[in-house]
Design a protein around this motif. Structure first.
Motif, mmCIF file in Angstrom:
data_model
loop_
_atom_site.group_PDB
_atom_site.id
_atom_site.type_symbol
_atom_site.label_atom_id
_atom_site.label_comp_id
_atom_site.label_asym_id
_atom_site.label_seq_id
_atom_site.Cartn_x
_atom_site.Cartn_y
_atom_site.Cartn_z
ATOM 1 N N THR A 101 -17.629 2.334 -10.982
ATOM 2 C CA THR A 101 -18.875 2.174 -10.229
ATOM 3 C C THR A 101 -19.593 0.902 -10.665
ATOM 4 O OG1 THR A 101 -19.085 4.559 -9.902
ATOM 5 C CG2 THR A 101 -21.087 3.249 -9.651
ATOM 6 N N VAL A 147 -16.985 -0.295 -7.299
ATOM 7 C CA VAL A 147 -16.186 0.664 -6.535
ATOM 8 C C VAL A 147 -17.102 1.802 -6.088
ATOM 9 C CG1 VAL A 147 -14.286 2.332 -6.650
ATOM 10 C CG2 VAL A 147 -14.065 0.102 -7.780
ATOM 11 N N PHE A 179 -17.450 5.575 -4.634
ATOM 12 C CA PHE A 179 -16.712 6.829 -4.561
ATOM 13 C C PHE A 179 -17.133 7.623 -3.341
ATOM 14 C CE2 PHE A 179 -15.647 5.441 -8.673
ATOM 15 C CZ PHE A 179 -14.401 5.981 -8.924
ATOM 16 N N GLU A 180 -16.159 8.313 -2.761
ATOM 17 C CA GLU A 180 -16.393 9.130 -1.570
ATOM 18 C C GLU A 180 -17.186 10.370 -1.971
ATOM 19 O OE1 GLU A 180 -15.269 8.156 1.657
ATOM 20 O OE2 GLU A 180 -15.079 6.341 0.441
ATOM 21 N N PHE A 205 -11.781 7.250 -3.844
ATOM 22 C CA PHE A 205 -12.403 5.996 -3.453
ATOM 23 C C PHE A 205 -11.424 5.260 -2.553
ATOM 24 C CE2 PHE A 205 -10.139 5.454 -7.401
ATOM 25 C CZ PHE A 205 -9.544 4.196 -7.357
ATOM 26 N N LYS A 206 -11.907 4.233 -1.868
ATOM 27 C CA LYS A 206 -11.052 3.485 -0.952
ATOM 28 C C LYS A 206 -10.897 2.048 -1.417
ATOM 29 C CE LYS A 206 -12.112 6.348 3.029
ATOM 30 N NZ LYS A 206 -12.746 6.431 4.343
#
Length: 123
Positions: free
Chosen positions: A78, A82, A84-85, A109-110
């Motif tokens: 993070t 990044v 997160f979903e 995450f994508k």
């Protein structure tokens, strides 16, 4: 084959964005970039980020990593940008970590192309 190393494959439409993500955000080691694929290394695992003209990202996890401390890894990623979903079934809405009925933990995450990736911590 059971003693052979695994090579992971994931598609990309833009290898420059993919490299920025896999090398810059995830911290993987750059290996090579040619007309077919961007290649990075995550520990002992090689990942070929295959160059594709067009594709639709799969709606499920295509690559995942087992980690020792998922909360620490989510926090580290993070901080590196990044996201997160936060799926509706995820209990930890702040970090985006789902605890399975058996006690394992998963966070999704994508990548830059929308491919779903995950972290997994066994109970």
């Amino acid at each position: 084959m059971s003693s052979s190393k695994i090579v992971g494959f994931v598609p990309t439409k833009d290898s420059l964005k993919a490299r920025a993500f896999y090398e810059g955000k995830l911290g993987f080691q750059f290996v090579s970039d040619d007309q077919f694929a961007l290649v990075v290394r995550a520990g002992e695992t090689t990942i070929r980020v295959a160059k594709a003209q067009d594709f639709t990202p799969a709606p499920y996890t295509v690559l995942g990593w087992e980690v020792q401390d998922i909360e620490a890894m989510v926090a580290w990623l993070t901080q590196r940008g990044v996201a997160f979903e936060k799926y509706p079934f995820v209990q930890d809405r702040e970090l985006g970590i789902w605890t399975t009925p058996g006690g394992d933990k998963v966070a999704w995450f994508k990548d830059a192309d929308g491919n779903v990736l995950s972290l997994h911590q066994h109970k």
